[in-house]
Design an enzyme around this catalytic site. Structure first.
Site, PDB file in Angstrom:
ATOM      1  N   SER A 134      -9.426  42.774   6.886  1.00 42.49           N
ATOM      2  CA  SER A 134     -10.811  42.709   6.406  1.00 42.49           C
ATOM      3  C   SER A 134     -11.207  43.932   5.598  1.00 42.49           C
ATOM      4  O   SER A 134     -12.112  43.847   4.762  1.00 42.49           O
ATOM      5  CB  SER A 134     -11.770  42.547   7.599  1.00 42.49           C
ATOM      6  OG  SER A 134     -11.440  43.466   8.629  1.00 42.49           O
ATOM      7  N   ARG A 135     -10.551  45.069   5.876  1.00 43.03           N
ATOM      8  CA  ARG A 135     -11.021  46.313   5.252  1.00 43.03           C
ATOM      9  C   ARG A 135      -9.849  47.236   4.919  1.00 43.03           C
ATOM     10  O   ARG A 135      -8.735  47.039   5.402  1.00 43.03           O
ATOM     11  CB  ARG A 135     -11.952  47.056   6.219  1.00 43.03           C
ATOM     12  CG  ARG A 135     -13.259  46.363   6.426  1.00 43.03           C
ATOM     13  CD  ARG A 135     -14.220  47.215   7.242  1.00 43.03           C
ATOM     14  NE  ARG A 135     -13.963  47.116   8.666  1.00 43.03           N
ATOM     15  CZ  ARG A 135     -13.846  48.172   9.481  1.00 43.03           C
ATOM     16  NH1 ARG A 135     -13.950  49.383   8.998  1.00 43.03           N
ATOM     17  NH2 ARG A 135     -13.620  48.000  10.771  1.00 43.03           N
TER      18      ARG A 135
ATOM     19  N   TYR B 285      -4.035  59.184  18.914  1.00 42.94           N
ATOM     20  CA  TYR B 285      -3.651  58.510  17.667  1.00 42.94           C
ATOM     21  C   TYR B 285      -2.176  58.806  17.343  1.00 42.94           C
ATOM     22  O   TYR B 285      -1.416  57.887  17.000  1.00 42.94           O
ATOM     23  CB  TYR B 285      -4.564  58.992  16.536  1.00 42.94           C
ATOM     24  CG  TYR B 285      -4.393  58.261  15.231  1.00 42.94           C
ATOM     25  CD1 TYR B 285      -4.887  56.975  15.050  1.00 42.94           C
ATOM     26  CD2 TYR B 285      -3.732  58.864  14.158  1.00 42.94           C
ATOM     27  CE1 TYR B 285      -4.733  56.308  13.839  1.00 42.94           C
ATOM     28  CE2 TYR B 285      -3.573  58.213  12.953  1.00 42.94           C
ATOM     29  CZ  TYR B 285      -4.076  56.937  12.799  1.00 42.94           C
ATOM     30  OH  TYR B 285      -3.916  56.283  11.599  1.00 42.94           O
TER      31      TYR B 285
ATOM     32  N   LYS C 243       0.904  56.124  16.991  1.00 46.16           N
ATOM     33  CA  LYS C 243       1.615  55.931  15.718  1.00 46.16           C
ATOM     34  C   LYS C 243       3.091  56.321  15.820  1.00 46.16           C
ATOM     35  O   LYS C 243       3.943  55.771  15.113  1.00 46.16           O
ATOM     36  CB  LYS C 243       0.906  56.702  14.605  1.00 46.16           C
ATOM     37  CG  LYS C 243      -0.486  56.149  14.277  1.00 46.16           C
ATOM     38  CD  LYS C 243      -0.400  54.699  13.824  1.00 46.16           C
ATOM     39  CE  LYS C 243      -1.737  54.090  13.517  1.00 46.16           C
ATOM     40  NZ  LYS C 243      -1.628  52.699  13.018  1.00 46.16           N
TER      41      LYS C 243
ATOM     42  N   VAL D  85      -6.396  42.298  18.620  1.00 42.80           N
ATOM     43  CA  VAL D  85      -4.942  42.452  18.788  1.00 42.80           C
ATOM     44  C   VAL D  85      -4.558  42.972  20.172  1.00 42.80           C
ATOM     45  O   VAL D  85      -3.378  43.001  20.522  1.00 42.80           O
ATOM     46  CB  VAL D  85      -4.314  43.345  17.686  1.00 42.80           C
ATOM     47  CG1 VAL D  85      -4.430  42.697  16.317  1.00 42.80           C
ATOM     48  CG2 VAL D  85      -4.907  44.751  17.689  1.00 42.80           C
TER      49      VAL D  85
ATOM     50  N   ILE E 226      -5.782  58.613   3.560  1.00 41.41           N
ATOM     51  CA  ILE E 226      -6.172  57.530   2.649  1.00 41.41           C
ATOM     52  C   ILE E 226      -7.685  57.307   2.748  1.00 41.41           C
ATOM     53  O   ILE E 226      -8.240  57.281   3.851  1.00 41.41           O
ATOM     54  CB  ILE E 226      -5.436  56.215   3.007  1.00 41.41           C
ATOM     55  CG1 ILE E 226      -3.914  56.453   3.174  1.00 41.41           C
ATOM     56  CG2 ILE E 226      -5.719  55.146   1.954  1.00 41.41           C
ATOM     57  CD1 ILE E 226      -3.182  56.970   1.975  1.00 41.41           C
TER      58      ILE E 226
ATOM     59  N   SER F 278       1.793  56.502  10.655  1.00 43.67           N
ATOM     60  CA  SER F 278       0.956  57.538  10.031  1.00 43.67           C
ATOM     61  C   SER F 278       1.747  58.827   9.964  1.00 43.67           C
ATOM     62  O   SER F 278       2.621  59.080  10.816  1.00 43.67           O
ATOM     63  CB  SER F 278      -0.309  57.767  10.862  1.00 43.67           C
ATOM     64  OG  SER F 278      -0.957  58.964  10.457  1.00 43.67           O
TER      65      SER F 278
HETATM   66  P1  NAP Z   1     -10.146  50.713   8.540  1.00 41.91           P
HETATM   67  O1  NAP Z   1     -10.598  50.723   7.134  1.00 41.91           O
HETATM   68  O2  NAP Z   1     -10.954  51.438   9.578  1.00 41.91           O
HETATM   69  O3  NAP Z   1      -9.930  49.201   8.982  1.00 41.91           O
HETATM   70  C1  NAP Z   1      -9.508  48.917  10.289  1.00 41.91           C
HETATM   71  C2  NAP Z   1      -9.107  47.467  10.377  1.00 41.91           C
HETATM   72  O4  NAP Z   1      -8.592  47.208  11.696  1.00 41.91           O
HETATM   73  C3  NAP Z   1     -10.273  46.505  10.170  1.00 41.91           C
HETATM   74  O5  NAP Z   1      -9.802  45.403   9.436  1.00 41.91           O
HETATM   75  C4  NAP Z   1     -10.647  46.098  11.591  1.00 41.91           C
HETATM   76  O6  NAP Z   1     -11.250  44.797  11.666  1.00 41.91           O
HETATM   77  C5  NAP Z   1      -9.273  46.071  12.249  1.00 41.91           C
HETATM   78  N1  NAP Z   1      -9.342  46.229  13.706  1.00 41.91           N
HETATM   79  C6  NAP Z   1      -9.871  47.265  14.412  1.00 41.91           C
HETATM   80  N2  NAP Z   1      -9.774  47.029  15.732  1.00 41.91           N
HETATM   81  C7  NAP Z   1      -9.173  45.816  15.863  1.00 41.91           C
HETATM   82  C8  NAP Z   1      -8.805  45.012  16.978  1.00 41.91           C
HETATM   83  N3  NAP Z   1      -9.027  45.395  18.247  1.00 41.91           N
HETATM   84  N4  NAP Z   1      -8.210  43.815  16.741  1.00 41.91           N
HETATM   85  C9  NAP Z   1      -7.973  43.397  15.476  1.00 41.91           C
HETATM   86  N5  NAP Z   1      -8.303  44.112  14.384  1.00 41.91           N
HETATM   87  C10 NAP Z   1      -8.899  45.313  14.585  1.00 41.91           C
HETATM   88  O7  NAP Z   1      -8.661  51.345   8.685  1.00 41.91           O
HETATM   89  P2  NAP Z   1      -7.600  51.743   7.544  1.00 41.91           P
HETATM   90  O8  NAP Z   1      -7.885  53.132   7.138  1.00 41.91           O
HETATM   91  O9  NAP Z   1      -7.480  50.664   6.549  1.00 41.91           O
HETATM   92  O10 NAP Z   1      -6.269  51.799   8.422  1.00 41.91           O
HETATM   93  C11 NAP Z   1      -5.359  50.700   8.465  1.00 41.91           C
HETATM   94  C12 NAP Z   1      -4.134  51.130   9.237  1.00 41.91           C
HETATM   95  O11 NAP Z   1      -3.521  52.240   8.577  1.00 41.91           O
HETATM   96  C13 NAP Z   1      -4.445  51.608  10.659  1.00 41.91           C
HETATM   97  O12 NAP Z   1      -3.426  51.195  11.530  1.00 41.91           O
HETATM   98  C14 NAP Z   1      -4.467  53.115  10.515  1.00 41.91           C
HETATM   99  O13 NAP Z   1      -4.183  53.753  11.738  1.00 41.91           O
HETATM  100  C15 NAP Z   1      -3.390  53.324   9.482  1.00 41.91           C
HETATM  101  N6  NAP Z   1      -3.524  54.584   8.762  1.00 41.91           N
HETATM  102  C16 NAP Z   1      -4.663  54.901   8.079  1.00 41.91           C
HETATM  103  C17 NAP Z   1      -4.755  56.109   7.426  1.00 41.91           C
HETATM  104  C18 NAP Z   1      -5.979  56.544   6.647  1.00 41.91           C
HETATM  105  O14 NAP Z   1      -6.033  57.707   6.228  1.00 41.91           O
HETATM  106  N7  NAP Z   1      -6.947  55.681   6.409  1.00 41.91           N
HETATM  107  C19 NAP Z   1      -3.689  57.016   7.478  1.00 41.91           C
HETATM  108  C20 NAP Z   1      -2.543  56.656   8.186  1.00 41.91           C
HETATM  109  C21 NAP Z   1      -2.466  55.444   8.814  1.00 41.91           C
HETATM  110  P3  NAP Z   1     -12.877  44.621  11.488  1.00 41.91           P
HETATM  111  O15 NAP Z   1     -13.158  44.838  10.018  1.00 41.91           O
HETATM  112  O16 NAP Z   1     -13.125  43.226  11.926  1.00 41.91           O
HETATM  113  O17 NAP Z   1     -13.513  45.669  12.339  1.00 41.91           O
END
Ligand code: NAP
Length: 251
Positions: A18-19, A159, A163, A68, A192, A146
């Protein structure tokens, strides 16, 4: 092993679609001709928007709510995707959360909720698709780790644990499923710009960017293109790997 169906009929399930990074992955894979299942937790409007943007690229797309952490919900989501599209070629586990804090201030409940979504959620989703992919004798599994899972980070114990655990899952299932035409890889993003990192001030972001060899924050699309590579047929001899997409942070 090549899939028996042409690329236009292949299907990808993206949790957290979704995001943020998951949304960018959905759009990148839709651009490659995959039908898309957009997994989400509570944000139905955003998930519907992602699905609509995928459809605008000429593929089929559905949005499916599933926490999940919940094995029954994950199974229902996976079976719905398989019933709707007839197969699941790609699973991308992008659902994730962070609850940062020094270890002495991190509650057991916060540790449990981060690991339940990021680590157990990844396990449950891979477990649920594995039977389907084994029957197909084809699959691409990609999970979001991550840089923090590889290097650790002060204030991110839960976290980092989740990861690092994702890497362990990926390396193990890569070995279990390799002979069935299934690859499993992790992508390890750096910093990111998404909702997950939105709470940081512009000054904090600038300081973070200046410490990265490629001195900018990453975009969701930077990560999506690495995921799209691993999801493609040309990555068929790559398994059990962690691909860092971090501007050089982990060097
Ligand atoms: P985000 O923008 O905060 O989006 C989080 C997503 O996870 C949303 O689609 C949310 O759904 C979903 N979600 C949260 N809790 C959930 C649950 N219990 N069951 C099912 N879906 C759930 O996060 P992002 O930055 O895109 O991160 C995506 C992935 O990359 C994550 O695993 C994060 O740890 C990893 N990551 C991110 C970064 C960074 O800097 N952003 C860096 C390294 C790794 P809803 O929209 O319905 O709430």
């Amino acid at each position: 092993m090549k899939p028996s169906t042409p690329i236009t009929q292949r299907t990808a399930l993206v949790t957290g679609g979704s995001r943020g990074i998951g949304k960018a992955v959905c759009l990148a894979l839709a651009g490659q001709g995959f039908n898309i299942a957009v997994g989400f937790a509570g944000n139905a409007g955003a998930a519907d928007d992602t699905a609509a943007a995928c459809k605008a690229k000429g593929v089929e797309a559905i949005a499916l709510q599933a926490d999940v952490r919940d094995e029954a919900a994950v199974k229902t989501m996976v079976h719905t995707v398989n019933d709707t599209f007839g197969r699941i070629d790609v699973l991308v586990c992008s659902a994730g959360i962070a609850k940062d804090g020094l270890i002495m201030r991190t509650s057991e409940a916060d540790f449990d909720s981060v690991t339940a979504i990021n680590l157990k959620g990844t396990f449950l989703c891979i477990k649920a698709v594995s039977k389907i992919m084994m029957k197909q004798r084809y699959g691409r599994i990609i999970a979001l780790s991550s840089v923090v899972g590889l290097r650790g980070n002060a204030g991110q114990t839960s976290y980092a644990a989740s990861k690092a655990g994702v890497v362990g899952i990926i390396k193990s299932v890569a070995k279990e499923l390799a002979t069935r035409g299934i690859t499993a890889n992790a992508v390890a993003p750096g910093f990111i710009e998404t909702d997950m990192t939105a709470a940081l001030s512009p000054a904090q972001k600038e300081a973070a960017a200046s410490a990265i060899p490629i001195p900018r924050l990453g975009r969701p699309e930077d990560v999506a293109s690495a995921v799209a590579f691993l999801a493609g047929e040309s990555a068929g001899y790559t398994t059990g790997q962690v691909l860092s997409v971090d501007g050089g942070m982990a060097i």
